[in-house]
Write a protein that holds these residues in place. Structure first.
Motif, PDB file in Angstrom:
ATOM      1  N   VAL A 178     -22.151 -18.837  26.792  1.00  0.00           N
ATOM      2  CA  VAL A 178     -22.564 -17.468  26.499  1.00  0.00           C
ATOM      3  C   VAL A 178     -23.013 -16.850  27.820  1.00  0.00           C
ATOM      4  CG1 VAL A 178     -24.221 -15.987  25.306  1.00  0.00           C
ATOM      5  CG2 VAL A 178     -23.231 -17.961  24.119  1.00  0.00           C
ATOM      6  N   TRP A 179     -22.590 -15.623  28.075  1.00  0.00           N
ATOM      7  CA  TRP A 179     -22.918 -14.955  29.331  1.00  0.00           C
ATOM      8  C   TRP A 179     -24.060 -13.968  29.104  1.00  0.00           C
ATOM      9  CZ3 TRP A 179     -18.272 -16.898  28.185  1.00  0.00           C
ATOM     10  CH2 TRP A 179     -17.611 -17.626  29.191  1.00  0.00           C
ATOM     11  N   CYS A 180     -25.052 -14.025  29.955  1.00  0.00           N
ATOM     12  CA  CYS A 180     -26.198 -13.126  29.892  1.00  0.00           C
ATOM     13  C   CYS A 180     -26.093 -12.083  31.003  1.00  0.00           C
ATOM     14  CB  CYS A 180     -27.498 -13.903  30.051  1.00  0.00           C
ATOM     15  SG  CYS A 180     -27.830 -15.075  28.700  1.00  0.00           S
ATOM     16  N   ARG A 181     -26.164 -10.833  30.615  1.00  0.00           N
ATOM     17  CA  ARG A 181     -26.147  -9.711  31.560  1.00  0.00           C
ATOM     18  C   ARG A 181     -24.864  -9.641  32.385  1.00  0.00           C
ATOM     19  NH1 ARG A 181     -31.613 -11.224  31.246  1.00  0.00           N
ATOM     20  NH2 ARG A 181     -32.953  -9.471  30.697  1.00  0.00           N
ATOM     21  N   GLU A 182     -23.786 -10.215  31.876  1.00  0.00           N
ATOM     22  CA  GLU A 182     -22.477 -10.078  32.517  1.00  0.00           C
ATOM     23  C   GLU A 182     -21.404 -10.358  31.475  1.00  0.00           C
ATOM     24  OE1 GLU A 182     -21.847 -12.891  35.630  1.00  0.00           O
ATOM     25  OE2 GLU A 182     -22.593 -14.588  34.480  1.00  0.00           O
ATOM     26  N   SER A 238     -17.117 -29.743  12.204  1.00  0.00           N
ATOM     27  CA  SER A 238     -18.221 -30.313  11.435  1.00  0.00           C
ATOM     28  C   SER A 238     -19.491 -29.493  11.553  1.00  0.00           C
ATOM     29  CB  SER A 238     -18.482 -31.766  11.879  1.00  0.00           C
ATOM     30  OG  SER A 238     -17.397 -32.594  11.548  1.00  0.00           O
ATOM     31  N   VAL A 239     -19.366 -28.247  11.983  1.00  0.00           N
ATOM     32  CA  VAL A 239     -20.527 -27.364  12.056  1.00  0.00           C
ATOM     33  C   VAL A 239     -20.076 -25.949  11.705  1.00  0.00           C
ATOM     34  CG1 VAL A 239     -20.227 -26.928  14.534  1.00  0.00           C
ATOM     35  CG2 VAL A 239     -22.462 -26.547  13.464  1.00  0.00           C
ATOM     36  N   ASP A 240     -20.868 -25.268  10.897  1.00  0.00           N
ATOM     37  CA  ASP A 240     -20.637 -23.864  10.576  1.00  0.00           C
ATOM     38  C   ASP A 240     -21.779 -23.057  11.171  1.00  0.00           C
ATOM     39  OD1 ASP A 240     -18.322 -24.275   8.797  1.00  0.00           O
ATOM     40  OD2 ASP A 240     -19.780 -25.255   7.488  1.00  0.00           O
ATOM     41  N   THR A 241     -21.451 -21.946  11.827  1.00  0.00           N
ATOM     42  CA  THR A 241     -22.497 -21.108  12.414  1.00  0.00           C
ATOM     43  C   THR A 241     -22.291 -19.655  12.011  1.00  0.00           C
ATOM     44  OG1 THR A 241     -21.395 -20.451  14.481  1.00  0.00           O
ATOM     45  CG2 THR A 241     -22.477 -22.617  14.449  1.00  0.00           C
ATOM     46  N   ALA A 242     -23.385 -18.919  12.038  1.00  0.00           N
ATOM     47  CA  ALA A 242     -23.273 -17.468  11.980  1.00  0.00           C
ATOM     48  C   ALA A 242     -22.642 -16.992  13.281  1.00  0.00           C
ATOM     49  CB  ALA A 242     -24.652 -16.848  11.785  1.00  0.00           C
ATOM     50  N   ALA A 243     -22.185 -15.738  13.305  1.00  0.00           N
ATOM     51  CA  ALA A 243     -21.559 -15.202  14.513  1.00  0.00           C
ATOM     52  C   ALA A 243     -22.540 -15.246  15.685  1.00  0.00           C
ATOM     53  CB  ALA A 243     -21.097 -13.775  14.267  1.00  0.00           C
ATOM     54  N   ILE A 244     -22.010 -15.634  16.847  1.00  0.00           N
ATOM     55  CA  ILE A 244     -22.813 -15.736  18.071  1.00  0.00           C
ATOM     56  C   ILE A 244     -22.159 -14.869  19.140  1.00  0.00           C
ATOM     57  CG2 ILE A 244     -23.692 -17.307  19.849  1.00  0.00           C
ATOM     58  CD1 ILE A 244     -23.293 -19.593  17.789  1.00  0.00           C
ATOM     59  N   PRO A 245     -22.850 -13.882  19.695  1.00  0.00           N
ATOM     60  CA  PRO A 245     -22.244 -13.045  20.743  1.00  0.00           C
ATOM     61  C   PRO A 245     -21.800 -13.898  21.938  1.00  0.00           C
ATOM     62  CG  PRO A 245     -24.311 -12.096  19.977  1.00  0.00           C
ATOM     63  CD  PRO A 245     -24.226 -13.475  19.386  1.00  0.00           C
ATOM     64  N   ARG A 246     -20.637 -13.587  22.490  1.00  0.00           N
ATOM     65  CA  ARG A 246     -20.172 -14.294  23.682  1.00  0.00           C
ATOM     66  C   ARG A 246     -20.872 -13.766  24.926  1.00  0.00           C
ATOM     67  NH1 ARG A 246     -14.675 -14.224  25.128  1.00  0.00           N
ATOM     68  NH2 ARG A 246     -15.002 -16.281  26.039  1.00  0.00           N
ATOM     69  N   SER A 249     -12.398 -12.231  22.023  1.00  0.00           N
ATOM     70  CA  SER A 249     -13.285 -12.039  20.880  1.00  0.00           C
ATOM     71  C   SER A 249     -14.687 -11.695  21.383  1.00  0.00           C
ATOM     72  CB  SER A 249     -13.339 -13.304  20.032  1.00  0.00           C
ATOM     73  OG  SER A 249     -14.305 -13.199  19.013  1.00  0.00           O
ATOM     74  N   PRO A 250     -15.356 -10.701  20.797  1.00  0.00           N
ATOM     75  CA  PRO A 250     -16.717 -10.377  21.247  1.00  0.00           C
ATOM     76  C   PRO A 250     -17.753 -11.393  20.784  1.00  0.00           C
ATOM     77  CG  PRO A 250     -16.088  -8.959  19.418  1.00  0.00           C
ATOM     78  CD  PRO A 250     -14.869  -9.750  19.782  1.00  0.00           C
ATOM     79  N   ARG A 251     -17.428 -12.142  19.718  1.00  0.00           N
ATOM     80  CA  ARG A 251     -18.386 -13.108  19.181  1.00  0.00           C
ATOM     81  C   ARG A 251     -17.667 -14.379  18.766  1.00  0.00           C
ATOM     82  NH1 ARG A 251     -22.251 -10.262  14.832  1.00  0.00           N
ATOM     83  NH2 ARG A 251     -20.291 -10.020  13.682  1.00  0.00           N
ATOM     84  N   TYR A 252     -18.365 -15.497  18.850  1.00  0.00           N
ATOM     85  CA  TYR A 252     -17.867 -16.749  18.289  1.00  0.00           C
ATOM     86  C   TYR A 252     -18.044 -16.720  16.772  1.00  0.00           C
ATOM     87  CZ  TYR A 252     -18.129 -18.582  23.075  1.00  0.00           C
ATOM     88  OH  TYR A 252     -17.975 -18.796  24.421  1.00  0.00           O
TER      89      TYR A 252
END
Length: 553
Positions: A277-281, A192-200, A58-61
């Protein structure tokens, strides 16, 4: 022949999975019963396990829309059984979740013969499909795949326990044919938590934005982040109308950021989400699990388990350039008491209805300290417990605390499932301040004050009286009587007024010149410092006295 293994993880850390949200300081574990299974045939030394999900990641959580759950005779029958048990308990039906179905399918293809799925593998599978919550509870059944009746019959008695434990938000079913038999995995998960989409991944770096809302009964969201170098930070959380926002900055170099969302209820802090979450990789597409050799041949008694875990903590602190912790048997007794209660009640939580929180338990034991930190876990090996806690930013912050100096570990054995023994784990950390050099400490405090107010001058008479007051307090004198003696020492000196600041601290580094001086327009100071007992901070509390004055003209 059907064989069922119950795999249940509870939170924070380890070994396998966790249905309800994870409690801070806890580790996920396998627990429960299950039909007796024949012991696996010895096959030589354990080998590394490489897990490569065949699906695209998945590209995003939490990327909507969530894929629909697939239909199959076994899957439909098990979902219906879960719905019936939810009706019996008077709770809403767990929602079939396509992501959880996909993760369970892929886990079924690699679940070891003994039925215990490594915690890291479960986490990898659900995160691959965009799930941020702690690992699900898993029920694993081995048997023929052409008849759902016997499968449901074996699973049904175990389902109510998981639903009552809070694994009631999502359901997923996975199946795989393994040689001449099949395997079915039922995954139940709480949320017990709802989030907006988060990029992986953020290929170009930038900022990771976390927008969400906690479900009842959780409140007061906090976010912890473990960077690639092992340091833990707490980004600011902004709350408005029940929602929250936090921002995590990507570093300049490629790196993984492990992010944890925590909420609080009557039982204390709980991990509601824990994801990388991976940054720059790009995120990895496969995971290799190395055999756990640290427990082999070592863990015979509960004392062995405690000492092994203590050594692992100090090993990783040393690798991080931190001072090793000192074993404290009094703290270990406190920790054992809480682990014993968790084993008896089956409740993995920091706050107990009978003993209160960790600070309460330490105080009742007669241990005086200004710092109390606690991790709790339920796991099936010492290494699993340690790795799970280290993978949780909030727990890692306790393990890697630069403030803590002493540690007590309490481990109680529970049931044995599939050849592995359940462990109830409590770690209690405190600080015992080191012996200070009073003269050097006074010099440091004076330098701190002068930096904030350069015109502030030292006064020998004020310093003598301040040191006398600090000495009296460090030897147990009452404050009013000690202050009166200091006042008499200054009789006859020409000051327009004299004010005092008296405090006890565990660490001088925590002092702020602004809070000590306030807005008083004084131009003279005397500093006194002594080390001695304090009812809350312990035997090495630092007593600081400032006498502040203006000289009469």
């Amino acid at each position: 022949m059907l064989r069922v293994c119950v795999l249940v993880a509870v939170l924070v850390s380890v070994g396998c999975s966790s249905g309800p949200p994870r409690r801070i300081g806890e580790a996920p574990s396998w627990r429960g019963g299950g039909a007796e299974r024949p012991a696996p045939t010895p096959a030589g030394p354990p080998q590394p396990l490489t897990f490569t999900p065949p699906s695209a990641s998945s590209p995003r959580y939490n990327d909507p829309p969530v894929a629909p759950a697939p239909s199959s005779p076994i899957g439909d029958a098990v979902v219906a059984a879960v719905a019936r048990e939810a009706d019996n308990l008077g709770i809403a039906h767990p929602v079939p979740d396509g992501r959880l179905f996909a993760a369970a399918d892929e886990l079924a293809a690699v679940v070891p013969e003994e039925g215990v799925v490594p915690y890291a593998l479960v986490e990898f599978a659900i995160q691959h499909h965009g799930i941020v919550e702690p690992s699900p509870h898993l029920l694993v059944v081995w048997g023929p795949l052409d008849d759902s009746g016997p499968i449901v019959e074996q699973l049904a008695p175990r389902i109510p326990e998981l639903l009552r434990a809070g694994a009631s938000s999502r359901v997923g079913i996975g199946t795989a044919r393994r040689g001449d038999q099949g395997v079915v995995i039922l995954a139940l998960q709480g949320s017990s938590v709802d989030t907006a989409a988060i990029p992986r991944t953020l290929p170009q770096g930038g900022t990771i934005h976390i927008d969400g809302r906690l479900r009842e009964p959780f409140k007061n969201p906090e976010v912890f982040v473990t960077a690639d170098d092992g340091t833990v930070s707490r980004p600011a959380v902004q709350e408005k109308d029940g929602s929250f926002h936090a921002a995590v900055e990507c570093p300049a170099a490629p790196a993984r950021q492990q992010i944890e969302i925590v909420g609080f209820d009557a039982s204390g802090a709980t991990v509601l989400a824990n994801f990388p979450v991976w940054c720059r990789e790009a995120p990895p597409t496969q995971l290799t699990i190395l055999p756990d050799t640290d427990d082999t041949g070592k863990i015979v008694t509960e004392h062995d388990a405690e000492q092994t875990l203590f050594a692992l903590v100090n090993r990783d602190r040393k690798r991080a350039g931190l001072a090793e912790l000192t074993w404290d048997e009094g703290l270990a007794e406190v920790a054992r008491g809480h682990s014993r209660e968790m084993r008896t009640t089956g409740v993995i939580a920091h706050i107990s209805p009978t003993t209160g929180n960790a600070a309460d338990r330490v105080r009742v034991a007669g241990i005086r300290t200004g710092v109390v930190l606690e991790n709790i876990a339920r796991a099936y090996s010492v290494m699993e417990a340690h790795q799970g806690l280290m993978n949780s930013p909030g727990h890692r912050a306790n393990l890697m605390s630069s403030v803590a100096t002493h540690l007590g570990v309490g481990i109680l054995f529970g049931d044995e499932i599939s050849g592995q023994r359940e462990l109830f784990v409590t770690q209690v950390f405190i600080r015992v301040p080191p012996t200070i050099d009073p003269q050097r400490a006074k010099d440091d405090v004076r330098a701190l004050l002068r930096k904030a107010r350069p015109a502030l001058g030292d006064d020998a008479d004020l310093a003598k009286a301040a040191q006398g007051l600090a000495d009296d307090l460090a030897h147990g004198a009452a404050l009013d009587a000690a202050r009166l003696r200091a006042t008499h020492q200054l009789d006859g000196h020409k000051y327009t007024r004299v004010g005092s600041v008296v405090t006890a601290v565990a660490e001088l580094d925590s002092l702020s010149a602004e809070s000590l001086l306030g807005t008083n327009p004084v131009n003279l100071v005397g500093v006194g410092i002594a080390q001695g007992p304090h009812p809350d901070l312990g035997d090495k509390a630092i007593w600081l006295v400032l006498l502040l004055a203006e000289r009469a003209h």
